[in-house]
Each structure stands twice: as structure tokens, then as C-alpha cells.
Design a protein around this motif. Sequence first.
Motif, short mmCIF file in Angstrom:
data_model
loop_
_atom_site.label_atom_id
_atom_site.label_comp_id
_atom_site.label_asym_id
_atom_site.label_seq_id
_atom_site.Cartn_x
_atom_site.Cartn_y
_atom_site.Cartn_z
N ALA A 266 5.85 -5.96 29.31
CA ALA A 266 7.21 -6.95 29.23
C ALA A 266 6.97 -8.35 29.66
N SER A 267 6.41 -8.59 29.98
CA SER A 267 6.98 -9.98 30.87
C SER A 267 6.10 -11.21 30.20
N THR A 268 4.98 -10.65 29.04
CA THR A 268 4.19 -11.62 28.25
C THR A 268 5.62 -12.60 27.57
N PRO A 269 5.15 -13.57 27.91
CA PRO A 269 6.73 -14.71 26.80
C PRO A 269 6.69 -14.49 25.59
N LEU A 270 7.75 -14.22 24.73
CA LEU A 270 8.31 -14.49 23.59
C LEU A 270 8.21 -16.15 23.06
N TYR A 271 7.37 -16.15 22.21
CA TYR A 271 7.48 -17.41 21.35
C TYR A 271 7.77 -17.63 20.09
N THR A 272 6.16 -17.39 20.30
CA THR A 272 5.78 -17.23 18.14
C THR A 272 6.20 -16.07 17.61
N GLY A 273 6.95 -15.79 16.57
CA GLY A 273 7.53 -14.34 16.18
C GLY A 273 7.41 -14.26 14.63
N LEU A 274 7.19 -13.59 14.27
CA LEU A 274 7.17 -13.59 12.00
C LEU A 274 8.91 -12.57 12.41
N GLY A 275 9.84 -12.24 11.12
CA GLY A 275 10.31 -10.82 10.50
C GLY A 275 9.52 -10.03 9.66
N LEU A 276 9.08 -8.40 10.94
CA LEU A 276 8.99 -7.58 10.33
C LEU A 276 10.14 -6.41 9.29
N ARG A 277 9.06 -6.95 7.68
CA ARG A 277 9.49 -5.93 6.84
C ARG A 277 8.93 -5.51 5.72
N ASP B 131 -4.31 -9.65 13.47
CA ASP B 131 -4.99 -10.57 14.46
C ASP B 131 -3.98 -10.12 15.70
N THR B 132 -4.00 -9.81 16.56
CA THR B 132 -2.80 -9.35 17.19
C THR B 132 -2.45 -11.12 18.28
N ALA B 133 -3.39 -11.41 17.73
CA ALA B 133 -3.42 -12.91 18.55
C ALA B 133 -2.44 -14.74 17.94
N ALA B 134 -2.33 -13.74 16.42
CA ALA B 134 -2.00 -14.62 15.55
C ALA B 134 0.35 -15.07 15.56
N LEU B 135 0.43 -13.59 16.90
CA LEU B 135 2.19 -13.51 16.88
C LEU B 135 1.91 -13.29 18.31
N ASP B 136 3.48 -13.52 18.97
CA ASP B 136 3.35 -13.18 20.21
C ASP B 136 4.66 -11.41 20.23
N PHE B 137 5.63 -11.83 19.12
CA PHE B 137 6.24 -10.95 18.38
C PHE B 137 6.88 -10.27 16.86
N LEU C 260 2.83 -1.17 15.66
CA LEU C 260 3.26 -2.59 15.06
C LEU C 260 3.66 -2.37 17.31
N ALA C 261 4.54 -1.32 17.38
CA ALA C 261 5.42 -1.92 18.85
C ALA C 261 4.14 -1.53 20.31
N GLU C 262 3.34 -0.62 19.50
CA GLU C 262 2.17 -0.88 20.77
C GLU C 262 1.54 -1.94 20.53
N ARG C 263 1.76 -2.78 19.72
CA ARG C 263 0.50 -4.04 19.78
C ARG C 263 1.11 -5.59 19.83
N PHE C 264 2.71 -5.67 19.70
CA PHE C 264 3.26 -6.66 20.01
C PHE C 264 5.35 -6.68 20.08
N ALA C 265 5.29 -7.13 20.65
CA ALA C 265 6.67 -7.51 21.29
C ALA C 265 7.60 -7.20 20.39
N ALA D 138 1.98 -20.99 12.44
CA ALA D 138 0.58 -21.59 13.61
C ALA D 138 1.39 -22.93 13.44
N ARG D 139 2.13 -23.76 12.43
CA ARG D 139 2.91 -25.12 12.79
C ARG D 139 4.20 -24.84 13.92
N MET D 140 4.35 -23.99 13.65
CA MET D 140 6.11 -22.59 14.75
C MET D 140 5.13 -23.74 15.59
N ARG D 141 4.36 -22.85 16.16
CA ARG D 141 3.48 -22.50 17.38
C ARG D 141 2.76 -23.77 18.11
#
Length: 275
Positions: free
Chosen positions: A3-14, A25-31, A53-58, A263-266
Motif C-alpha cells: 500500500a505504500s508503493t508510489p504510484l507514478y506511471t499507469g495505464l488505463g485498464l480496458r 511484466d510487473t515492472a512495466a507499470l506502477d498501477f 491484476l489487482a494482486e500484481r498492480f495497484a 516508458a516515455r511518461m516515466r
Amino acid sequence: MNASTPLYTGLGLRRGLLPELLNMDTAALDFLECAPENWIGVGGAFAQGLERLAERFAIACHGLSLSLGGTEPLDVKLLASTRAFLDRHRVRLYSEHLSYCTDDGHLYDLMPIPFTEEAVQHVAARIRQAQDVLGRRIAVENISYYAAPYQAMDELTFIRAVLDEADCDLLLDVNNVFVNACNHRYDAQAFLAGIPRERVVGMHVAGHYDEAEDLKVDTHGAPVKEDVWALFSSACRRFGTLPTVLERDFNYPPLAELLAETARMRALQLAHGGH
């Protein structure tokens, strides 16, 4: 997800992206960010996919249906269901649109609110009510609009007044700022400069369509334009590194292309002090 993991880079879940997201890969996004209305009460493979997905990503949430600027009473049943969804998935950032989308039924579009003092009081009261029922602060998003209703004040003044009266936060949609600045002839950088830093808790970026030199249409169906990336960089410089979502609603490219954009956003976030 801690719950303390910073939320920086995200993608819309569709739903259209679900198979690829499940193998990402979990490392691709923060949430990931979803519209709770599209998932509440859903079962089967979609529900199972969301749980995995909720188990792996915020998970962050961006609502579509509260109609905060509408005249009909707020849908308290929807609010209750949304609160349960937010609690279940430990959602730290929930936002809705500063607009209305109902008039004796759903309009299936985000309609602009008149920029008047009466409208400020009306929508702020509804935001406060929504926050009370949800048991948390919410953020409202600046929308794109084309046929403007009556404006006794400009867009920036209206947004600031709502934020102050409602005591809520802002989800800054950078693409909408760019689109509106072009279509309504104002300076996008001056708009950013006028937004109180302390109110901004997240951002969106998305693609738009160039109908004409002086007419842009917010579509969420194309890559982010270079001018919007430049404006996002300015926003990061002013507001810091905040949870930011790449929105793509149709014309889905391969996931690798979307991840190149995140990645460009990050990279821009890191350039402005992110971790």
C-alpha cells in the motif's frame, strides 16, 4: 501490492487489453486505472482477470457516471457500490469528471457545466455529498468541451472555485488542457500556472485528433501528440511527479507500443524528480 508503493506511471485498464495485461511484466507499470462502473457486478473471466491484476498492480479508479454537475439526485446506490469496490481493491486515488452525463437517463457523453457562481455552488455541494458517502476525498477532472454553455467566468476561474468550495482535489488531464486551449483560444501554460499546486493529485495523458489547425478532438484513440508530451513535461515541472495514466480507449495497438508511451511518461517523471 504494498500500500505504500508510489504510484507514478499507469495505464488505463480496458477489457480489450486484458489478455495482454495479464501477461505483462510487473515492472512495466506502477498501477492500472479502471472505471469502477465497468467492473462492478462483473463475473466470469473478466472478474478473474481483474482479481489477478489487482494482486500484481495497484489499482486507481476513474468514474464515468456520477454526473456531478447534473440536476437529478446523486445515485447513492452507485456510490455505495463504488465505495465497496474502492475498499475491496484498496484504491488510493479515485476521480470523477467535472461534468454531467445524465438528463432523465444517461447521455453517454460528458457534458460541460455552465461556468457560473450558481453552478459552482451546485456542483460543489454534490462533490461534498459524494465524498461523504464514499468516505474519502475525490479528485475531479477537467474535461474537454466544444460547444461551451453560458460562461460568466473562464474555465480556470470556474475550476478553482469548485475546488475551493468543495474542498476536493484535481485530476489534471493534460491532453484536455491542450485541446481546450486550442479550441477556445487560451494559453495552456498560463492555465497550468493558474492551477493551485496543492490541489493536483494525479494526471492523465491521451491522444487526440486534429480536425483542423484550430480544432482538436479528444479521442483517446491515437498516440499522444508531441505538443501534449511537451505540456506534460511542463506539468511535471510545476506539480511534481504524480500518478499519471495513459488513456487509450479504442484503436488498440500492440501492448508494446502503449508501454513505449508509458516508458516515455516515466522518463519525463524521472527527469522532474521521480524515483
